[in-house]
Structure formats: structure tokens, C-alpha cells
Design an enzyme around this catalytic site. Structure first.
Site, PDB file in Angstrom:
ATOM      1  NE  ARG A 264       9.801 -12.214 -29.425  1.00 38.51           N
ATOM      2  CZ  ARG A 264      10.887 -11.304 -28.772  1.00 38.51           C
ATOM      3  NH1 ARG A 264      12.015 -11.833 -28.500  1.00 38.51           N
ATOM      4  NH2 ARG A 264      11.209  -9.718 -29.025  1.00 38.51           N
TER       5      ARG A 264
ATOM      6  CB  SER B  90       3.001  -8.728 -31.885  1.00 36.44           C
ATOM      7  OG  SER B  90       3.526  -7.871 -31.089  1.00 36.44           O
TER       8      SER B  90
ATOM      9  CD  GLU C   1       5.808 -12.800 -30.913  1.00 37.86           C
ATOM     10  OE1 GLU C   1       5.264 -11.915 -30.060  1.00 37.86           O
ATOM     11  OE2 GLU C   1       6.501 -12.541 -32.149  1.00 37.86           O
TER      12      GLU C   1
END
Length: 304
Positions: A177, A227, A297
Site C-alpha cells: 500500500r 476498507s 487505510e
């Protein structure tokens, strides 16, 4: 900072049709939440983007760069300065043999459909990831066993010095990520993907299968930013949250989805403050119970 002067100058660069003033950011995020941006611009080509950034930096105007707002929570006070939105106005693509070249504002879902139609395989994993290609590159987005780093050949970026450069997959420093985009504050302009020819029926079957998985397991019919938390090493955020007894828990307009505990949703009229308070409550509860730290996130920006 004189808003009128900034507006006038930006009109010269990209035309008033591509500028919005005091624009509610709830119109530009999948959470449907967010206070006003002073000025929001939607450039249509890399030259406009280059000129906008040159002007903003020369005048030391605060700015924020975004795609289509699918991984974004804007605080209720909004965003000062200029928001540069690289999305639907910046979404051209072309397919030349096994190289797919696309502008960074194209939606992953749109690009995946075109790639499938042309019988190229390997991009199916991205079909249901909300957001733009540029955002996916920045965070090395992934799902169902695939990540952007698996398919990227090179990335054309605008760097902090105002230069346009093309970086190879290796130079992009893709990680979990993350990528060089975040470290060096690069602006993704265009991406080249390298894919292999496949069988259309096989590709379509994979896409259909992933669609069923997503629609049955994720709350796609309500506003969210996907998410909410990164996956902690050795665990799944959604399972930790559910095992903490938080599935379906609501705080004012914010709620832990009762379909997938890894999603915090706008259950109706939520403010950014509601979402942030629920996120903190989840983090504390999970840590108290399992001693595992959850990290967001979703990107949180703007003023309270």
C-alpha cells in the site's frame, strides 16, 4: 491568499469550466462527506497540470491532489487552497499489442472492462477496486491476490521540480500500500501496463466471480471509503473488529457495516467527526482486546 486572484489566474490556465469555488467535498468523495474546498480544479491534460502546479508552488498556495475520492475522508471544515482533481477529465487510454497506456484519472473499473474486451489477462483483480489508476499506483492497490506492481511496466510522473519523467516498475519502489509516489510527492500522469493475451471467456468468468464475491461480502450500496483499515501483519482487520463485538455498531451517522466489519460506512447524515470518532473507538477496542494496532487505510484530510 486572495481567492479571486487565484481563481482569475487558474481561469487563464484551464478555463472557468474546469474550476469550482467553495465546492462541497461531499460531492467528490465516495463517503459523501466533507466541507468545502476553496477552489477545485479538474485539469484535462498534462500541460495544464504542469502549469497549475508551477503557479501553485510559485505563489506558495496550499494544495491537495486527489483522484475520484474513493479512499478519502474530508473533515467537516473542508480544504483550504486549491484541490487538484485528476479524474474523469483525465481518462484517455490506448491499447497497442500487449502495452496498455492510460491517463491516471481513468477509473480502474472502466480500464478493466476495456482490457477484458480486448482479451488481455492479469488485470482482473483491479476490476472492483474503487478509484482511479493514479490513486492505485500511489498506494500499490491490490485485491484477490493481485497488486498494481504485478502489471505496471512504467509510470510517467510530474516531480517536485516540475519535470516530467518516466519511471520503471523497479524505480517506483512498490511496497504494501505504498510507492515512490508517496515518498517523493510525485503526481502520476500516465501509466503503461504490460499484459498477456488471454481467452475472453476465461477472463469474463474471473470478472464475474470477483463481482459476486464483492457484492455478497461488501457493503457496496452505502457510502464508504472501502476498507477502512490496513491489514495488520498476521491478521485481518475485519475479523479483529468482528471478534471485538463491533459488527453493526453505530455512532451517530457512522456505523461498522453489518455486512463486512472492515468497512466503516456513512449510515445516513454522518459527519467526518462521526466517522473519525468511530474509527478511534474501533482502534481502542481492538487494541484493548487483542493488543493489535489498527492503522487507517482511508486518507483523512482537511480542517475540523
Amino acid at each position: 491568499m486572495n481567492k479571486q486572484n487565484i481563481y482569475d489566474k487558474l481561469c487563464e490556465i484551464i478555463g472557468e469550466e474546469n474550476i469550482l469555488v467553495d465546492e462541497p467535498m461531499k460531492n467528490h468523495t465516495s463517503f459523501k462527506i466533507g466541507g468545502p474546498a476553496d477552489i477545485l480544479v479538474t485539469p484535462t491534460d498534462e500541460n495544464q497540470l504542469k502549469e497549475i502546479m508551477k503557479y501553485i508552488k510559485k505563489e506558495s498556495i496550499p494544495y491537495f491532489l486527489m483522484g475520484n475520492g474513493s479512499n478519502l475522508l474530508v473533515r467537516d471544515g473542508g480544504i483550504r487552497g486549491v484541490v487538484v482533481k485528476i479524474a474523469q477529465n483525465y481518462n484517455k487510454f490506448e491499447i497497442n499489442e500487449n502495452i496498455i497506456k492510460a491517463q491516471s484519472g481513468i477509473l480502474l473499473s472502466t480500464l478493466a472492462k476495456h482490457i477484458a474486451k480486448n482479451c488481455y489477462k492479469g488485470f482482473e483483480f483491479a476490476s472492483g477496486i474503487p478509484g482511479t489508476l493514479g490513486g492505485a499506483i500511489a498506494m500499490n492497490a491490490g485485491a484477490y491476490g493481485g497488486e498494481m506492481k504485478d502489471v505496471v511496466k512504467s509510470v510517467k510522473v510530474l516531480n517536485q521540480q516540475g519535470e516530467i519523467v518516466e519511471l520503471s516498475n523497479e524505480e517506483m519502489e512498490f511496497g504494501y500500500r505504498t510507492s515512490l509516489v508517496n515518498k517523493e510527492k510525485l503526481i502520476v500522469l500516465e501509466v503503461k501496463l504490460s499484459l498477456e493475451k488471454g481467452n475472453y471467456e476465461d477472463i469474463k468468468n474471473i470478472l464475474d466471480d470477483l463481482t459476486v464475491k464483492r457484492t455478497t461480502k461488501q457493503p457496496l450500496n452505502v457510502p464508504s471509503a472501502g476498507s477502512t483499515f490496513k491489514r495488520p501483519e498476521g491478521y485481518y482487520a475485519g475479523k479483529l473488529i468482528e471478534d471485538s463485538g463491533l459488527k453493526g455498531v453505530r455512532l451517530k451517522g457512522a456505523q461498522v457495516s453489518d455486512k463486512h466489519s472492515g468497512f466503516v460506512i456513512n449510515a445516513g447524515g454522518a459527519t467526518a467527526q462521526d466517522i473519525m470518532e468511530l474509527i478511534e473507538f474501533i482502534k481502542k477496542t481492538v487494541y484493548d482486546k487483542f493488543k493489535v494496532e489498527l492503522n487507517e487505510e482511508v486518507k483523512i484530510v482537511g480542517e475540523d
